[in-house]
Design a protein around this motif. Sequence first.
Motif, PDB file in Angstrom:
ATOM      1  N   MET A 195      -3.504 -19.664 -11.623  1.00 42.07           N
ATOM      2  CA  MET A 195      -4.096 -18.599 -11.027  1.00 42.07           C
ATOM      3  C   MET A 195      -3.076 -17.138 -10.979  1.00 42.07           C
ATOM      4  SD  MET A 195      -6.881 -18.064  -8.181  1.00 42.07           S
ATOM      5  CE  MET A 195      -6.033 -18.352  -6.815  1.00 42.07           C
ATOM      6  N   PRO A 196      -3.462 -16.113 -11.235  1.00 45.13           N
ATOM      7  CA  PRO A 196      -2.358 -15.026 -11.194  1.00 45.13           C
ATOM      8  C   PRO A 196      -2.376 -14.721  -9.499  1.00 45.13           C
ATOM      9  CG  PRO A 196      -4.217 -14.300 -12.383  1.00 45.13           C
ATOM     10  CD  PRO A 196      -4.478 -15.805 -12.175  1.00 45.13           C
ATOM     11  N   ARG A 197      -0.937 -14.225  -9.131  1.00 45.02           N
ATOM     12  CA  ARG A 197      -1.136 -13.787  -7.911  1.00 45.02           C
ATOM     13  C   ARG A 197      -1.719 -12.675  -7.429  1.00 45.02           C
ATOM     14  NH1 ARG A 197       3.161 -16.537  -4.747  1.00 45.02           N
ATOM     15  NH2 ARG A 197       2.718 -15.044  -3.379  1.00 45.02           N
ATOM     16  N   ILE A 198      -1.975 -12.388  -6.409  1.00 47.25           N
ATOM     17  CA  ILE A 198      -2.864 -11.061  -6.006  1.00 47.25           C
ATOM     18  C   ILE A 198      -1.868  -9.906  -6.098  1.00 47.25           C
ATOM     19  CG2 ILE A 198      -4.677 -10.014  -4.750  1.00 47.25           C
ATOM     20  CD1 ILE A 198      -4.588 -12.351  -2.854  1.00 47.25           C
ATOM     21  N   LYS A 199      -2.069  -8.677  -6.277  1.00 48.70           N
ATOM     22  CA  LYS A 199      -1.244  -7.685  -6.306  1.00 48.70           C
ATOM     23  C   LYS A 199      -1.738  -6.659  -5.560  1.00 48.70           C
ATOM     24  CE  LYS A 199       1.436  -8.292 -10.497  1.00 48.70           C
ATOM     25  NZ  LYS A 199       2.072  -9.522 -10.385  1.00 48.70           N
ATOM     26  N   LEU A 200      -1.458  -5.819  -4.634  1.00 47.41           N
ATOM     27  CA  LEU A 200      -1.883  -4.611  -4.168  1.00 47.41           C
ATOM     28  C   LEU A 200      -1.145  -3.352  -4.310  1.00 47.41           C
ATOM     29  CD1 LEU A 200      -2.806  -5.643  -0.390  1.00 47.41           C
ATOM     30  CD2 LEU A 200      -4.485  -5.217  -2.392  1.00 47.41           C
ATOM     31  N   ASP A 201      -1.800  -2.434  -4.831  1.00 42.72           N
ATOM     32  CA  ASP A 201      -1.089  -1.112  -4.939  1.00 42.72           C
ATOM     33  C   ASP A 201      -1.105  -0.327  -3.825  1.00 42.72           C
ATOM     34  OD1 ASP A 201      -0.558  -1.366  -7.583  1.00 42.72           O
ATOM     35  OD2 ASP A 201      -2.545  -0.707  -8.324  1.00 42.72           O
ATOM     36  N   MET A 202      -0.193  -0.525  -2.904  1.00 38.62           N
ATOM     37  CA  MET A 202      -0.037   0.050  -1.668  1.00 38.62           C
ATOM     38  C   MET A 202      -0.093   1.714  -1.626  1.00 38.62           C
ATOM     39  SD  MET A 202      -0.477  -2.360   0.428  1.00 38.62           S
ATOM     40  CE  MET A 202      -0.139  -1.813   2.035  1.00 38.62           C
ATOM     41  N   PRO A 203      -0.516   2.466  -0.738  1.00 38.18           N
ATOM     42  CA  PRO A 203      -0.452   4.013  -0.695  1.00 38.18           C
ATOM     43  C   PRO A 203       0.803   4.310  -0.566  1.00 38.18           C
ATOM     44  CG  PRO A 203      -2.118   2.975   0.749  1.00 38.18           C
ATOM     45  CD  PRO A 203      -1.352   1.919   0.291  1.00 38.18           C
ATOM     46  N   GLU A 204       1.270   5.482  -0.750  1.00 33.07           N
ATOM     47  CA  GLU A 204       2.414   6.054  -0.422  1.00 33.07           C
ATOM     48  C   GLU A 204       2.463   6.785   0.823  1.00 33.07           C
ATOM     49  OE1 GLU A 204       4.099   9.050  -3.448  1.00 33.07           O
ATOM     50  OE2 GLU A 204       3.474   7.597  -5.013  1.00 33.07           O
ATOM     51  N   ASN A 205       1.427   7.282   1.312  1.00 34.49           N
ATOM     52  CA  ASN A 205       1.330   7.995   2.780  1.00 34.49           C
ATOM     53  C   ASN A 205       0.265   7.100   3.549  1.00 34.49           C
ATOM     54  OD1 ASN A 205       3.141  10.093   2.118  1.00 34.49           O
ATOM     55  ND2 ASN A 205       1.425  10.590   0.677  1.00 34.49           N
ATOM     56  N   TYR A 206       0.673   7.216   4.800  1.00 34.65           N
ATOM     57  CA  TYR A 206      -0.439   6.677   6.043  1.00 34.65           C
ATOM     58  C   TYR A 206      -0.572   7.715   6.883  1.00 34.65           C
ATOM     59  CZ  TYR A 206       1.211   2.328   3.423  1.00 34.65           C
ATOM     60  OH  TYR A 206       1.390   1.362   2.489  1.00 34.65           O
ATOM     61  N   SER A 207      -1.845   7.596   7.465  1.00 40.19           N
ATOM     62  CA  SER A 207      -2.195   8.626   8.414  1.00 40.19           C
ATOM     63  C   SER A 207      -2.259   8.187   9.707  1.00 40.19           C
ATOM     64  CB  SER A 207      -3.513   9.117   8.105  1.00 40.19           C
ATOM     65  OG  SER A 207      -4.660   8.148   7.954  1.00 40.19           O
ATOM     66  N   PHE A 208      -2.200   6.842  10.189  1.00 40.97           N
ATOM     67  CA  PHE A 208      -2.335   6.375  11.583  1.00 40.97           C
ATOM     68  C   PHE A 208      -1.046   5.201  11.493  1.00 40.97           C
ATOM     69  CE2 PHE A 208      -3.796   3.227  14.691  1.00 40.97           C
ATOM     70  CZ  PHE A 208      -3.986   4.108  15.733  1.00 40.97           C
ATOM     71  N   SER A 209      -0.344   4.987  12.771  1.00 42.36           N
ATOM     72  CA  SER A 209       0.428   3.814  12.970  1.00 42.36           C
ATOM     73  C   SER A 209       0.332   3.421  14.504  1.00 42.36           C
ATOM     74  CB  SER A 209       1.899   4.436  12.861  1.00 42.36           C
ATOM     75  OG  SER A 209       2.978   3.429  12.789  1.00 42.36           O
ATOM     76  N   THR A 210       0.475   2.144  14.547  1.00 38.34           N
ATOM     77  CA  THR A 210       0.590   1.479  15.843  1.00 38.34           C
ATOM     78  C   THR A 210       1.622   0.402  15.882  1.00 38.34           C
ATOM     79  OG1 THR A 210      -1.027   0.558  17.737  1.00 38.34           O
ATOM     80  CG2 THR A 210      -1.544  -0.050  15.424  1.00 38.34           C
ATOM     81  N   SER A 211       1.726   0.071  17.039  1.00 44.30           N
ATOM     82  CA  SER A 211       2.615  -1.012  17.366  1.00 44.30           C
ATOM     83  C   SER A 211       2.031  -2.359  18.073  1.00 44.30           C
ATOM     84  CB  SER A 211       4.205  -0.569  17.978  1.00 44.30           C
ATOM     85  OG  SER A 211       4.838   0.393  17.170  1.00 44.30           O
ATOM     86  N   LEU A 212       2.142  -3.555  17.615  1.00 45.25           N
ATOM     87  CA  LEU A 212       1.907  -4.696  18.226  1.00 45.25           C
ATOM     88  C   LEU A 212       2.938  -5.784  18.320  1.00 45.25           C
ATOM     89  CD1 LEU A 212      -1.595  -5.059  16.675  1.00 45.25           C
ATOM     90  CD2 LEU A 212      -1.223  -4.084  18.852  1.00 45.25           C
ATOM     91  N   THR A 213       3.014  -6.557  19.649  1.00 44.49           N
ATOM     92  CA  THR A 213       4.041  -7.283  19.674  1.00 44.49           C
ATOM     93  C   THR A 213       3.784  -8.593  19.626  1.00 44.49           C
ATOM     94  OG1 THR A 213       5.029  -6.121  21.604  1.00 44.49           O
ATOM     95  CG2 THR A 213       5.622  -8.477  21.520  1.00 44.49           C
ATOM     96  N   VAL A 214       4.350  -9.641  18.695  1.00 44.75           N
ATOM     97  CA  VAL A 214       3.913 -10.799  18.108  1.00 44.75           C
ATOM     98  C   VAL A 214       3.999 -11.675  19.517  1.00 44.75           C
ATOM     99  CG1 VAL A 214       4.633 -13.015  16.979  1.00 44.75           C
ATOM    100  CG2 VAL A 214       4.707 -10.799  15.847  1.00 44.75           C
ATOM    101  N   ARG A 215       2.957 -12.251  19.851  1.00 47.18           N
ATOM    102  CA  ARG A 215       2.747 -13.443  20.824  1.00 47.18           C
ATOM    103  C   ARG A 215       3.162 -14.772  20.753  1.00 47.18           C
ATOM    104  NH1 ARG A 215      -3.217 -12.721  21.998  1.00 47.18           N
ATOM    105  NH2 ARG A 215      -3.167 -13.143  19.901  1.00 47.18           N
TER     106      ARG A 215
END
Length: 148
Positions: free
Chosen positions: A1-21
């Motif tokens: 089975m082929p691996r999944i591929k995502l065509d990711m966007p070039e620009n993002y309109s929102f950003s947030t940060s989260l800490t790994v617990r």
Amino acid sequence: MPRIKLDMPENYSFSTSLTVRITDINYGGHLANEAVLAFIHEARVEFLSYHHYTELDVEGSAIIMTDSAIIYRGESFHADVLQIDISVQDFTKYGCDFYYLITNKKTAEEIVHAKTGIVFFDYQKRKVAEVPELFKRAIERDAGNANS
């Protein structure tokens, strides 16, 4: 089975940060699969809140996740601060796709590429609902500003 591929966007309109617990770490000592889905859920809730919406009220409709795709590109460990960038695209009559780029905020290493498909839903009628026009316009306006 082929691996999944995502065509990711070039620009993002929102950003947030989260800490790994510590509870986000699996027996391999790195970020667990289910924790990634929880991180993108939290980021989506913050994105909606930024636009004065909730998952149960986007211009009177709720949203339901219909699918998800996650591609792991690197490891993440306890106490890492992750930056999660979001872009909303691919609008249809009833939904759209949320794209998530997760990077280590300190090293800029890409950790995850992800996408969730969502549809709008009317819980009273128990049926899918059309994308609210005001939501779509707000997202498209933000995307235009992100490109500037």
